[in-house]
Enzyme design. Structure first.
Site, PDB file in Angstrom:
ATOM      1  N   SER A 123       0.715  -1.221  -0.148  1.00  0.00           N
ATOM      2  CA  SER A 123       0.016  -0.145   0.058  1.00  0.00           C
ATOM      3  C   SER A 123       0.952   1.210   0.005  1.00  0.00           C
ATOM      4  O   SER A 123       0.348   2.210  -0.270  1.00  0.00           O
ATOM      5  CB  SER A 123      -0.981   0.057   1.104  1.00  0.00           C
ATOM      6  N   HIS A 144      -3.342  -3.523  -6.252  1.00  0.00           N
ATOM      7  CA  HIS A 144      -3.410  -3.076  -4.924  1.00  0.00           C
ATOM      8  C   HIS A 144      -5.137  -3.072  -4.642  1.00  0.00           C
ATOM      9  O   HIS A 144      -5.815  -2.444  -5.223  1.00  0.00           O
ATOM     10  CB  HIS A 144      -2.998  -1.660  -4.851  1.00  0.00           C
ATOM     11  N   GLU A 156      -6.481  -1.405  -7.860  1.00  0.00           N
ATOM     12  CA  GLU A 156      -5.407  -0.874  -8.626  1.00  0.00           C
ATOM     13  C   GLU A 156      -4.448  -1.508  -9.305  1.00  0.00           C
ATOM     14  O   GLU A 156      -3.680  -2.223  -8.627  1.00  0.00           O
ATOM     15  CB  GLU A 156      -4.818   0.575  -7.657  1.00  0.00           C
ATOM     16  N   ASN A 194      -4.847   6.858  -2.570  1.00  0.00           N
ATOM     17  CA  ASN A 194      -4.164   7.462  -1.432  1.00  0.00           C
ATOM     18  C   ASN A 194      -3.655   8.763  -1.490  1.00  0.00           C
ATOM     19  O   ASN A 194      -3.407   9.629  -0.584  1.00  0.00           O
ATOM     20  CB  ASN A 194      -3.406   6.380  -0.937  1.00  0.00           C
TER      21      ASN A 194
END
Ligand code: NAD
Length: 507
Positions: A123, A144, A156, A194
């Site tokens: 991550s 991900h 992802e 993120n």
């Protein structure tokens, strides 16, 4: 794909929170799954966990017993990575440690076939960095997932600098087979989701640390005005600052101190003090004995009303929207070119603070109050004062704008209020991701709506509110703060000036 998509063998290494979910969705997608974990018994516990979930689904009628048995029989527990030989793809979901991950992939290179894809679920580490030491980094990529994997549809697919394009293409297809909605991107700090999320959390923390409004007020405005399902501080409480703060620092460091991602002392000091959120029963909110956050009630609306109101015409759309609302509220609206001596003066800035409006428009700052009109003023209204606004005038503005029972949040002077500022930041980060070709606009928006539950993706949100208005908010904020943090992305600037959608690709 160099293999038959109907007969995929998928290795999953690491059977923790993420690995067990990945094994579940891969098996549900018809793949044969080989699952292992370095802790003895962990992989079996993970399979038992999935079996329990499925048993409940069968009880509730959401799945047939045959389907349950079929999917479970797809998951095979193996002792070690050495058993991954038959795999077409191996997904790693082990501890978040660069050296440990690198050692695992180096070991796997000696076990799997030359055309087996190797994927990491990291991550926060750079995909390119993890794959850098491999003999064949071309078949290495990021995949991900989000927690909890079976619930969160997004995945992802991350191309490292040396990833060959067929690998990403295959991972997009494999992700779909797992019932996910894949988005494709180039390796970037924090990937898509993120990175976008920093606009929400860090910008809100900056707002709070500047003393503009309290945590609960910022949460209320982001929910009721901007339409987010959860406020930024509520979200950080749930995730825990032990996750959010290190992730924020990692993105800032990996991006060579990009000002848009600059972390905030307010988060760092709470993280270091162990005030992490719900998990420590203390965070931005206090918690009662039952574990519920204690939120102070809002101050009731005052009874005060102005004799007359004068609305600045400096922002045509905002002025029109506010005037229409004031008419509904039965206010006495002045029509002169300048306000009368006693009038309550309302301004409707985009990215300017109330002080700038009063000074630049030659208005009495003691009688001036600013109203955020960029968002529909339907569920809640935000107003702000100059440092010298007369309390009686603030009360009149509050009382009038709350006179139909809608709550009003009163904040200190702020370029961009609360919602304008945070949404413009999210939009600007989305535009920067499009500009540097991290992903295409549709995938950037999909990442935010599916991965973060935002009401709109960054580019769609900008289109909804008006790219030119977002540009103005940012430009005025940059002028007020003198901080490159607010510099508008060229992607945004060009499309706003051309009057086209933020989703418009380059020709
Ligand atoms: N938890 C999340 O929200 C989340 C979301 C996306 C990505 N990730 C990433 O997924 C990975 C796993 O996270 P998690 O939350 O599942 O962690 P976790 O601690 O729940 O599980 C990790 C598992 O890996 C095992 N393990 C550790 N080292 C190993 C090794 N060398 N070989 C085999 N097994 C090993 C552990 O025994 C444990 O069962 C991390 O890279 C994390 O950053 C986590």
């Amino acid at each position: 794909m160099p293999f038959d998509p109907d007969h995929l063998v998928c290795g999953v290494i690491g059977a923790g929170a993420m690995g067990r979910g990945i094994a579940q969705v891969a098996a549900t997608g018809g793949m044969r799954v080989l699952l292992c974990d370095s802790r003895a018994g962990a992989a079996q516990e993970a399979k038992d966990f999935v079996a329990k979930l499925f048993a409940r689904a069968v009880e509730k009628g959401g799945m047939t017993a045959e389907a349950k048995d079929g999917v479970l029989s797809n998951i095979e527990i193996v002792d070690a990575p050495s058993a991954m030989g038959p795999c077409n793809i191996v997904i790693e979901a082990i501890v978040e440690n660069l050296d440990v991950k690198r050692a695992l992939f180096a070991e796997l290179e000696g076990i799997v076939a030359a055309d087996c894809i190797l994927a990491t679920n990291t991550s926060s580490l750079a995909v390119t960095t993890i794959g850098a030491g491999l003999k064949a980094p071309g078949r290495f990529a990021g995949l991900h997932f989000f927690n909890p994997v079976p619930v969160m549809k997004l995945v992802e697919v991350i191309d490292g600098v040396r990833t060959e394009s067929w690998v990403g293409d295959a991972l997009m297809a494999i992700g779909r087979r797992m019932g996910r909605e894949p988005v494709r991107l180039k390796d970037a700090p924090g990937f898509l989701v993120n990175q976008i999320g920093r606009g929400f959390t860090i910008e809100s923390a900056h707002l709070a640390s500047e003393g503009i409004a309290g945590f609960a007020d910022i949460d209320r405005v982001m929910r009721d005005v901007a339409g987010f399902r959860m406020g930024p501080f509520e979200l950080m409480e749930l995730t825990g600052l032990d996750v959010t703060q290190p992730a924020s620092v990692a993105i800032y460091e990996q991006s060579y101190h990009e000002p848009r991602y600059r972390p905030v002392m307010l988060m760092k000091s709470r993280y270091e003090a162990g005030i992490l959120g719900r998990k420590t029963a203390r965070g931005f909110y206090d918690y009662d004995a039952g574990g519920k956050p204690v939120v102070a009630a809002e101050r009731p609306a005052p009874a005060a009303r102005p004799q007359s109101v004068w609305v600045s015409g400096a922002e045509a759309d905002g002025s029109a929207a506010l005037t229409a609302l004031l008419r509904e509220l039965g206010a006495s609206i002045e029509s002169g070119a300048t306000p009368s001596a006693a009038a309550l003066i309302l301004v409707t800035p985009l990215g300017d603070d109330a002080t700038t409006c009063a000074v630049e428009q030659g208005l009495d700052p003691q009688h001036t109050v600013a109203v955020d009109t960029l968002f529909p003023m339907v569920k809640r209204r935000t107003i702000m004062t100059t440092p010298v606004t007369d309390v009686a005038y603030r009360e009149m503005a509050h009382g009038l704008l709350a006179s139909d029972g809608k709550p009003v949040t009163v904040i200190r002077d702020s370029p961009g209020f609360i919602a304008q500022r945070v949404v413009a930041m999210i939009c600007n980060i989305g535009c920067a991701l499009a500009q540097n070709r991290t992903a295409v606009p549709a995938d950037i928006d999909k990442g935010a709506t599916l991965g973060l539950n935002y009401p709109h993706g960054p580019l769609a949100f900008g289109d909804l509110l008006g790219p030119a208005k977002i540009l103005k908010v940012l430009a005025n904020m940059q002028r007020a703060y003198g901080d490159p943090r607010y510099r508008p992305s060229l992607w945004l600037t060009r499309r706003a000036r051309l009057g086209v959608s933020l989703a418009t690709p380059d020709a």
